[in-house]
Enzyme design. Structure first.
Site, PDB file in Angstrom:
ATOM      1  N   GLY A  45       0.780  -1.246   0.000  1.00  0.00           N
ATOM      2  CA  GLY A  45       0.000   0.000   0.000  1.00  0.00           C
ATOM      3  C   GLY A  45       0.800   1.280   0.000  1.00  0.00           C
ATOM      4  O   GLY A  45       0.355   2.311  -0.500  1.00  0.00           O
ATOM      5  N   ASP A 100       0.350   3.497   4.268  1.00  0.00           N
ATOM      6  CA  ASP A 100      -0.696   4.097   3.434  1.00  0.00           C
ATOM      7  C   ASP A 100      -1.805   4.689   4.302  1.00  0.00           C
ATOM      8  O   ASP A 100      -2.199   5.829   4.139  1.00  0.00           O
ATOM      9  CB  ASP A 100      -1.258   3.088   2.418  1.00  0.00           C
ATOM     10  CG  ASP A 100      -1.674   1.754   3.049  1.00  0.00           C
ATOM     11  OD1 ASP A 100      -1.506   1.577   4.270  1.00  0.00           O
ATOM     12  OD2 ASP A 100      -2.165   0.888   2.311  1.00  0.00           O
ATOM     13  N   GLU A 103      -5.591   2.690  10.553  1.00  0.00           N
ATOM     14  CA  GLU A 103      -6.998   2.533  10.898  1.00  0.00           C
ATOM     15  C   GLU A 103      -7.109   2.258  12.398  1.00  0.00           C
ATOM     16  O   GLU A 103      -7.133   3.200  13.193  1.00  0.00           O
ATOM     17  CB  GLU A 103      -7.615   1.424  10.036  1.00  0.00           C
ATOM     18  CG  GLU A 103      -9.119   1.533   9.941  1.00  0.00           C
ATOM     19  CD  GLU A 103      -9.718   0.522   8.986  1.00  0.00           C
ATOM     20  OE1 GLU A 103     -10.405   0.952   8.051  1.00  0.00           O
ATOM     21  OE2 GLU A 103      -9.522  -0.683   9.184  1.00  0.00           O
ATOM     22  N   PHE A 152     -14.052   3.261   3.192  1.00  0.00           N
ATOM     23  CA  PHE A 152     -13.036   2.423   2.573  1.00  0.00           C
ATOM     24  C   PHE A 152     -12.595   3.072   1.267  1.00  0.00           C
ATOM     25  O   PHE A 152     -13.401   3.267   0.359  1.00  0.00           O
ATOM     26  CB  PHE A 152     -13.549   0.999   2.331  1.00  0.00           C
ATOM     27  CG  PHE A 152     -12.421   0.055   2.057  1.00  0.00           C
ATOM     28  CD1 PHE A 152     -11.785  -0.614   3.094  1.00  0.00           C
ATOM     29  CD2 PHE A 152     -11.968  -0.151   0.762  1.00  0.00           C
ATOM     30  CE1 PHE A 152     -10.720  -1.466   2.852  1.00  0.00           C
ATOM     31  CE2 PHE A 152     -10.897  -1.002   0.503  1.00  0.00           C
ATOM     32  CZ  PHE A 152     -10.277  -1.659   1.546  1.00  0.00           C
ATOM     33  N   ASP A 159      -5.687  -0.541  -2.104  1.00  0.00           N
ATOM     34  CA  ASP A 159      -6.409  -1.499  -2.943  1.00  0.00           C
ATOM     35  C   ASP A 159      -7.742  -1.925  -2.357  1.00  0.00           C
ATOM     36  O   ASP A 159      -7.999  -1.768  -1.165  1.00  0.00           O
ATOM     37  CB  ASP A 159      -5.571  -2.771  -3.090  1.00  0.00           C
ATOM     38  CG  ASP A 159      -5.539  -3.579  -1.796  1.00  0.00           C
ATOM     39  OD1 ASP A 159      -5.148  -3.015  -0.752  1.00  0.00           O
ATOM     40  OD2 ASP A 159      -5.935  -4.761  -1.812  1.00  0.00           O
ATOM     41  N   ARG A 165      -4.794   0.052  -7.088  1.00  0.00           N
ATOM     42  CA  ARG A 165      -3.627   0.699  -6.493  1.00  0.00           C
ATOM     43  C   ARG A 165      -3.038   1.766  -7.411  1.00  0.00           C
ATOM     44  O   ARG A 165      -2.382   2.695  -6.970  1.00  0.00           O
ATOM     45  CB  ARG A 165      -2.525  -0.334  -6.200  1.00  0.00           C
ATOM     46  CG  ARG A 165      -2.884  -1.358  -5.132  1.00  0.00           C
ATOM     47  CD  ARG A 165      -1.627  -2.125  -4.720  1.00  0.00           C
ATOM     48  NE  ARG A 165      -1.917  -3.345  -3.980  1.00  0.00           N
ATOM     49  CZ  ARG A 165      -2.127  -3.423  -2.676  1.00  0.00           C
ATOM     50  NH1 ARG A 165      -2.095  -2.323  -1.947  1.00  0.00           N
ATOM     51  NH2 ARG A 165      -2.361  -4.563  -2.084  1.00  0.00           N
TER      52      ARG A 165
END
Ligand code: IMP
Ligand code: MG
Length: 179
Positions: A45, A100, A103, A152, A159, A165
């Site tokens: 990512g 990336d 969360e 999301f 991705d 990506r």
């Protein structure tokens, strides 16, 4: 725009502008420290962001990559699995970890612990995105590109099932595509 994208959250122009700002800030901070970080990207990512970011870091950095899994499908694994480890010993090095998106914070906590156990002198984190609302574990992220809501997202390295990506911006897929 890709017709599978519902909306663009962050444009290519904004991602590139922010990456340059972060690169300049990182350059200044490490110049003040009198050292250059060993830059570690988390595969896959972080690749697009890392590529953009390092063009704006004006220090003699080396880069390396690590690939870890903490999920199996959607199920959380008990322990972090290292699929690809670092190329060299990081004993005594100052690590700049490139992510990336943060969360829950769990991936970062475990990777940081791993790097410290490998002898890193310090671990700082730069993440393109931060989903603050989803945080479950307290973890410090020194450099953040953008704070985003709990959605999301795909693109610029991120991705959905390994696709998207290569989109040059960050966007949300049409709802019917998430299944
Ligand atoms: P954490 O351990 O919960 O912080 O999870 C972070 C990881 O989950 C990231 O490195 C991504 O691989 C993945 N992830 C979380 N949110 C998204 C998203 O919106 N799009 C794509 N991948 C995501
Ligand atoms: Mg990731």
């Amino acid at each position: 725009m890709d017709n599978r994208i519902d909306k663009v959250l962050i444009s290519q122009e904004d991602v590139m502008k922010r990456s340059a700002e972060l690169g300049r800030q990182i350059t200044k901070d490490y110049q003040d420290k009198g050292e250059a970080p060993y830059v570690v990207g988390l595969l896959k990512g972080s690749v697009a962001f890392l590529s953009e970011l390092i063009k704006h870091i004006d220090l003699d950095i080396a880069i390396d990559f690590m690939d870890v899994s903490s999920y199996e499908g959607t199920k959380r694994l008990e322990k972090l699995i290292v699929n690809k480890d670092l190329d060299v010993s990081i004993e005594g090095l100052s690590i700049l970890l490139v992510e990336d998106v943060v969360e829950t914070g769990r991936t970062l906590i475990e990777v940081k612990e791993l790097l410290i156990n490998k002898g890193a002198k310090e671990v700082r984190v730069v993440s393109l995105l931060d989903k603050v609302m989803k945080r479950k574990q307290d973890v410090s992220v020194e450099y953040i590109g953008f704070s985003i809501p709990d959605e999301f997202v795909v693109g610029f390295g991120l991705d959905y099932k390994e696709i998207y990506r290569n989109l040059p911006y960050i966007g949300v897929l049409k709802p019917e595509l998430y299944k």
